[in-house]
Design a protein around this motif. Sequence first.
Motif, PDB file in Angstrom:
ATOM      1  N   GLU A  47       0.870  -1.176   0.000  1.00 47.24           N
ATOM      2  CA  GLU A  47       0.000   0.000   0.000  1.00 47.24           C
ATOM      3  C   GLU A  47       0.903   1.220   0.000  1.00 47.24           C
ATOM      4  O   GLU A  47       1.958   1.205   0.639  1.00 47.24           O
ATOM      5  CB  GLU A  47      -0.889   0.029   1.248  1.00 47.24           C
ATOM      6  CG  GLU A  47      -1.917  -1.062   1.293  1.00 47.24           C
ATOM      7  CD  GLU A  47      -3.067  -0.833   0.327  1.00 47.24           C
ATOM      8  OE1 GLU A  47      -3.365   0.332   0.011  1.00 47.24           O
ATOM      9  OE2 GLU A  47      -3.664  -1.833  -0.091  1.00 47.24           O
ATOM     10  N   THR A  48       0.502   2.269  -0.683  1.00 52.87           N
ATOM     11  CA  THR A  48       1.288   3.494  -0.699  1.00 52.87           C
ATOM     12  C   THR A  48       0.409   4.664  -0.265  1.00 52.87           C
ATOM     13  O   THR A  48      -0.821   4.578  -0.287  1.00 52.87           O
ATOM     14  CB  THR A  48       1.852   3.782  -2.104  1.00 52.87           C
ATOM     15  OG1 THR A  48       0.760   3.934  -3.021  1.00 52.87           O
ATOM     16  CG2 THR A  48       2.765   2.657  -2.578  1.00 52.87           C
ATOM     17  N   ALA A  49       1.070   5.734   0.109  1.00 51.48           N
ATOM     18  CA  ALA A  49       0.376   6.968   0.477  1.00 51.48           C
ATOM     19  C   ALA A  49       1.140   8.126  -0.149  1.00 51.48           C
ATOM     20  O   ALA A  49       2.366   8.100  -0.218  1.00 51.48           O
ATOM     21  CB  ALA A  49       0.317   7.120   1.986  1.00 51.48           C
ATOM     22  N   LYS A  50       0.404   9.140  -0.589  1.00 53.40           N
ATOM     23  CA  LYS A  50       1.053  10.265  -1.257  1.00 53.40           C
ATOM     24  C   LYS A  50       1.620  11.285  -0.281  1.00 53.40           C
ATOM     25  O   LYS A  50       2.403  12.140  -0.665  1.00 53.40           O
ATOM     26  CB  LYS A  50       0.092  10.937  -2.232  1.00 53.40           C
ATOM     27  CG  LYS A  50      -1.136  11.524  -1.582  1.00 53.40           C
ATOM     28  CD  LYS A  50      -2.088  12.095  -2.605  1.00 53.40           C
ATOM     29  CE  LYS A  50      -3.366  12.530  -1.885  1.00 53.40           C
ATOM     30  NZ  LYS A  50      -4.440  12.776  -2.789  1.00 53.40           N
ATOM     31  N   ASN A  51       1.236  11.187   1.008  1.00 54.15           N
ATOM     32  CA  ASN A  51       1.759  12.107   2.017  1.00 54.15           C
ATOM     33  C   ASN A  51       1.559  11.493   3.403  1.00 54.15           C
ATOM     34  O   ASN A  51       0.934  10.445   3.557  1.00 54.15           O
ATOM     35  CB  ASN A  51       1.084  13.486   1.911  1.00 54.15           C
ATOM     36  CG  ASN A  51      -0.421  13.412   2.068  1.00 54.15           C
ATOM     37  OD1 ASN A  51      -0.937  12.888   3.052  1.00 54.15           O
ATOM     38  ND2 ASN A  51      -1.151  13.932   1.091  1.00 54.15           N
ATOM     39  N   GLU A  63      -2.248  11.055   4.616  1.00 56.38           N
ATOM     40  CA  GLU A  63      -2.890   9.874   4.022  1.00 56.38           C
ATOM     41  C   GLU A  63      -2.304   8.592   4.610  1.00 56.38           C
ATOM     42  O   GLU A  63      -3.036   7.635   4.873  1.00 56.38           O
ATOM     43  CB  GLU A  63      -2.706   9.880   2.505  1.00 56.38           C
ATOM     44  CG  GLU A  63      -3.383   8.721   1.810  1.00 56.38           C
ATOM     45  CD  GLU A  63      -3.176   8.729   0.304  1.00 56.38           C
ATOM     46  OE1 GLU A  63      -2.815   7.661  -0.224  1.00 56.38           O
ATOM     47  OE2 GLU A  63      -3.368   9.785  -0.325  1.00 56.38           O
ATOM     48  N   ALA A  64      -1.003   8.580   4.845  1.00 59.64           N
ATOM     49  CA  ALA A  64      -0.371   7.390   5.431  1.00 59.64           C
ATOM     50  C   ALA A  64      -0.960   7.085   6.798  1.00 59.64           C
ATOM     51  O   ALA A  64      -1.284   5.934   7.091  1.00 59.64           O
ATOM     52  CB  ALA A  64       1.136   7.605   5.539  1.00 59.64           C
ATOM     53  N   LYS A  89      -4.419   5.536   6.481  1.00 62.49           N
ATOM     54  CA  LYS A  89      -4.360   4.141   6.044  1.00 62.49           C
ATOM     55  C   LYS A  89      -3.873   3.224   7.162  1.00 62.49           C
ATOM     56  O   LYS A  89      -4.394   2.124   7.348  1.00 62.49           O
ATOM     57  CB  LYS A  89      -3.451   4.006   4.821  1.00 62.49           C
ATOM     58  CG  LYS A  89      -4.078   4.517   3.556  1.00 62.49           C
ATOM     59  CD  LYS A  89      -3.185   4.244   2.361  1.00 62.49           C
ATOM     60  CE  LYS A  89      -3.910   4.559   1.074  1.00 62.49           C
ATOM     61  NZ  LYS A  89      -3.187   4.037  -0.093  1.00 62.49           N
ATOM     62  N   ASP A  91       9.345   7.116   4.690  1.00 64.32           N
ATOM     63  CA  ASP A  91      10.281   8.117   4.183  1.00 64.32           C
ATOM     64  C   ASP A  91      10.247   9.306   5.133  1.00 64.32           C
ATOM     65  O   ASP A  91       9.188   9.663   5.651  1.00 64.32           O
ATOM     66  CB  ASP A  91       9.877   8.546   2.771  1.00 64.32           C
ATOM     67  CG  ASP A  91      11.010   9.205   2.006  1.00 64.32           C
ATOM     68  OD1 ASP A  91      11.940   9.735   2.643  1.00 64.32           O
ATOM     69  OD2 ASP A  91      10.963   9.197   0.769  1.00 64.32           O
ATOM     70  N   MET A 109       8.271  13.839   3.436  1.00 57.45           N
ATOM     71  CA  MET A 109       6.967  13.668   2.794  1.00 57.45           C
ATOM     72  C   MET A 109       6.199  14.978   2.925  1.00 57.45           C
ATOM     73  O   MET A 109       6.402  15.715   3.888  1.00 57.45           O
ATOM     74  CB  MET A 109       6.145  12.571   3.484  1.00 57.45           C
ATOM     75  CG  MET A 109       6.714  11.198   3.382  1.00 57.45           C
ATOM     76  SD  MET A 109       5.574   9.945   4.064  1.00 57.45           S
ATOM     77  CE  MET A 109       5.483  10.396   5.779  1.00 57.45           C
ATOM     78  N   GLU A 155       2.947  17.442   3.650  1.00 57.57           N
ATOM     79  CA  GLU A 155       1.848  17.596   4.612  1.00 57.57           C
ATOM     80  C   GLU A 155       2.178  17.139   6.022  1.00 57.57           C
ATOM     81  O   GLU A 155       1.766  17.761   6.974  1.00 57.57           O
ATOM     82  CB  GLU A 155       0.553  16.951   4.126  1.00 57.57           C
ATOM     83  CG  GLU A 155      -0.003  17.634   2.897  1.00 57.57           C
ATOM     84  CD  GLU A 155      -1.367  17.138   2.545  1.00 57.57           C
ATOM     85  OE1 GLU A 155      -2.212  16.990   3.447  1.00 57.57           O
ATOM     86  OE2 GLU A 155      -1.605  16.899   1.349  1.00 57.57           O
TER      87      GLU A 155
END
Length: 106
Positions: free
Chosen positions: A12-16, A19-20, A23, A35, A38, A40
């Motif tokens: 699963e990935t998150a754009k920021n 969102e992470a 999830k 990471d 990132m 936000e």
Amino acid sequence: FDHRTQPTFIVETAKNGVEAEEKIQSEPPDVLILDIKMPERDGRELYRELRRKGSAPPTIVFFDLVSSEEVLEIRKWGSPAFVEKGSHSSAMPEMAALIKKLTYFG
């Protein structure tokens, strides 16, 4: 990791960072590859918040050009594994082995 067959991974990935966290709260992963940089909400903030809530899964911090102060800040909240981007240990077989260890032994 998506196409590996031995062992298999669901990715699963998150754009920021916001969102992470959403999830992670709705469906906690077995292992989190985080990471530092990132949008936000950066990885330090996210890790700190997850640890504060008691919901941080075993974590690998995947970093590049991070200061020692940033690493020490994360270490205040826990002891995630650290893997430097572009280093020998960030090669796929080594990363997969680390994920398996964290999954089994937390």
